[in-house]
Write a protein that holds these residues in place. Structure first.
Motif, PDB file in Angstrom:
ATOM      1  N   MET A   1       0.852  -1.188   0.000  1.00  0.00           N
ATOM      2  CA  MET A   1       0.000   0.000   0.000  1.00  0.00           C
ATOM      3  C   MET A   1       0.890   1.240   0.000  1.00  0.00           C
ATOM      4  SD  MET A   1      -2.951   1.025   2.751  1.00  0.00           S
ATOM      5  CE  MET A   1      -3.895   2.519   2.522  1.00  0.00           C
ATOM      6  N   PRO A   2       0.677   2.153  -0.928  1.00  0.00           N
ATOM      7  CA  PRO A   2       1.554   3.332  -1.001  1.00  0.00           C
ATOM      8  C   PRO A   2       1.244   4.343   0.098  1.00  0.00           C
ATOM      9  CG  PRO A   2      -0.192   3.486  -2.617  1.00  0.00           C
ATOM     10  CD  PRO A   2      -0.331   2.116  -1.976  1.00  0.00           C
ATOM     11  N   LEU A   3       2.143   5.322   0.227  1.00  0.00           N
ATOM     12  CA  LEU A   3       1.881   6.448   1.127  1.00  0.00           C
ATOM     13  C   LEU A   3       0.681   7.242   0.633  1.00  0.00           C
ATOM     14  CD1 LEU A   3       5.544   7.744   1.575  1.00  0.00           C
ATOM     15  CD2 LEU A   3       4.202   6.509   3.282  1.00  0.00           C
ATOM     16  N   SER A   4       0.102   8.001   1.523  1.00  0.00           N
ATOM     17  CA  SER A   4      -1.005   8.862   1.134  1.00  0.00           C
ATOM     18  C   SER A   4      -0.499   9.953   0.175  1.00  0.00           C
ATOM     19  CB  SER A   4      -1.631   9.514   2.364  1.00  0.00           C
ATOM     20  OG  SER A   4      -0.675  10.311   3.047  1.00  0.00           O
ATOM     21  N   SER A   5      -1.389  10.472  -0.652  1.00  0.00           N
ATOM     22  CA  SER A   5      -1.015  11.522  -1.600  1.00  0.00           C
ATOM     23  C   SER A   5      -0.723  12.821  -0.849  1.00  0.00           C
ATOM     24  CB  SER A   5      -2.147  11.766  -2.593  1.00  0.00           C
ATOM     25  OG  SER A   5      -2.406  10.611  -3.345  1.00  0.00           O
ATOM     26  N   PRO A   6       0.332  13.542  -1.233  1.00  0.00           N
ATOM     27  CA  PRO A   6       0.638  14.823  -0.590  1.00  0.00           C
ATOM     28  C   PRO A   6      -0.523  15.804  -0.745  1.00  0.00           C
ATOM     29  CG  PRO A   6       2.460  14.106  -1.976  1.00  0.00           C
ATOM     30  CD  PRO A   6       1.316  13.204  -2.280  1.00  0.00           C
ATOM     31  N   THR A   7      -0.722  16.599   0.266  1.00  0.00           N
ATOM     32  CA  THR A   7      -1.799  17.588   0.239  1.00  0.00           C
ATOM     33  C   THR A   7      -1.291  18.994  -0.014  1.00  0.00           C
ATOM     34  OG1 THR A   7      -1.669  17.853   2.638  1.00  0.00           O
ATOM     35  CG2 THR A   7      -3.206  16.195   1.797  1.00  0.00           C
ATOM     36  N   VAL A   8       0.052  19.150  -0.119  1.00  0.00           N
ATOM     37  CA  VAL A   8       0.671  20.453  -0.370  1.00  0.00           C
ATOM     38  C   VAL A   8       1.589  20.313  -1.576  1.00  0.00           C
ATOM     39  CG1 VAL A   8       2.189  22.230   0.573  1.00  0.00           C
ATOM     40  CG2 VAL A   8       0.572  21.047   2.091  1.00  0.00           C
ATOM     41  N   GLU A   9       1.613  21.317  -2.424  1.00  0.00           N
ATOM     42  CA  GLU A   9       2.504  21.303  -3.581  1.00  0.00           C
ATOM     43  C   GLU A   9       3.946  21.196  -3.118  1.00  0.00           C
ATOM     44  OE1 GLU A   9       3.639  24.043  -7.492  1.00  0.00           O
ATOM     45  OE2 GLU A   9       1.935  24.582  -6.204  1.00  0.00           O
ATOM     46  N   ARG A  10       4.738  20.360  -3.818  1.00  0.00           N
ATOM     47  CA  ARG A  10       6.121  20.131  -3.412  1.00  0.00           C
ATOM     48  C   ARG A  10       7.070  20.281  -4.597  1.00  0.00           C
ATOM     49  NH1 ARG A  10       6.117  14.380  -0.519  1.00  0.00           N
ATOM     50  NH2 ARG A  10       5.590  13.781  -2.664  1.00  0.00           N
ATOM     51  N   GLN A  11       8.343  20.549  -4.275  1.00  0.00           N
ATOM     52  CA  GLN A  11       9.385  20.654  -5.290  1.00  0.00           C
ATOM     53  C   GLN A  11      10.437  19.591  -5.017  1.00  0.00           C
ATOM     54  OE1 GLN A  11      11.498  24.354  -5.225  1.00  0.00           O
ATOM     55  NE2 GLN A  11      12.921  23.768  -6.865  1.00  0.00           N
ATOM     56  N   PRO A  12      10.769  18.740  -5.979  1.00  0.00           N
ATOM     57  CA  PRO A  12      11.812  17.732  -5.771  1.00  0.00           C
ATOM     58  C   PRO A  12      13.157  18.391  -5.461  1.00  0.00           C
ATOM     59  CG  PRO A  12      10.577  17.276  -7.775  1.00  0.00           C
ATOM     60  CD  PRO A  12      10.189  18.659  -7.330  1.00  0.00           C
ATOM     61  N   LEU A  13      13.907  17.813  -4.537  1.00  0.00           N
ATOM     62  CA  LEU A  13      15.203  18.350  -4.155  1.00  0.00           C
ATOM     63  C   LEU A  13      16.318  17.318  -4.264  1.00  0.00           C
ATOM     64  CD1 LEU A  13      14.180  20.411  -0.981  1.00  0.00           C
ATOM     65  CD2 LEU A  13      14.641  21.291  -3.292  1.00  0.00           C
TER      66      LEU A  13
END
Length: 201
Positions: A1-13
């Motif tokens: 089962m995957p992690l829950s979907s992010p609820t805030v916009e994110r930037q890969p680092l």
């Protein structure tokens, strides 16, 4: 089962990838080859030059050869990329000092003692820390072939799922199962398993 979907916009680092490949050798020993790669999702300047997104910041390899008792008999480290070039990679030969350590007996503590701080490379040492559990998986088929040795499986009590008083031990390792104190009968008898004989523990 995957992690829950992010609820805030994110930037890969940053991305760290660790890969381990195991081999059975013709001489009766086993090899594990571990690889660590760190990359950034953006371009950045370092020491007067541009480091491109996706190009490895760290790229390291570690091979250990071990025997049937999980004792390391040969070790080799190598660098494809490191932030300070030769100043980092010159530590390669030092990791031959992994030889003699046992992967299942205080391995990480012994590594810290031998390669802590200025005695080693932070990332190469961290890479070595994943070896013990990978070694266990490497030897899984051999353990199955030798399952009826009469010795308690070493993995019991090694994690929460494999606690000797848990459901997994009761179902798959009944010989070694120990009922929780609250589950014992009035004379201390095990009410869940008739195989919990003192000589089995």
């Amino acid at each position: 089962m995957p992690l829950s979907s992010p609820t805030v916009e994110r930037q890969p680092l940053h991305t760290r990838s660790i890969r381990i490949q195991s081999y059975g050798r013709a001489d009766g020993l086993w090899d594990m080859e571990a690889e660590l790669i760190d990359t950034k999702a953006y371009d950045f300047e370092t020491r007067g030059r541009l480091h491109r997104a996706g190009a490895p910041v760290h790229h390291m390899h570690l091979r250990v050869t071990f025997d049937a008792e999980y004792t390391i008999v040969a070790a080799e480290a190598a660098y494809d990329a490191a932030p300070y070039g030769q100043a980092c990679s010159c530590i390669e030969p030092d990791y031959e000092r992994l030889v003699g350590l046992n992967l299942l007996r205080g391995f990480r503590q012994r590594v810290r003692e031998r390669f802590g701080r200025v005695q080693g490379c932070t990332h190469m040492t961290e890479l070595s820390f994943v070896l013990p559990t990978a070694a266990v998986q490497t030897m899984a088929n051999r353990r199955r072939e030798q399952a009826d040795t009469g010795q308690r499986p070493f993995q019991l009590d090694g994690c929460h799922a494999l606690r000797v008083d848990g459901a997994v031990a009761r179902e798959f390792y009944p010989r070694w199962y120990q009922a929780p104190e609250g589950a014992r009968g009035p004379q201390g008898a095990d009410v869940h398993s008739s195989s919990s004989h003192p000589t089995d523990r």
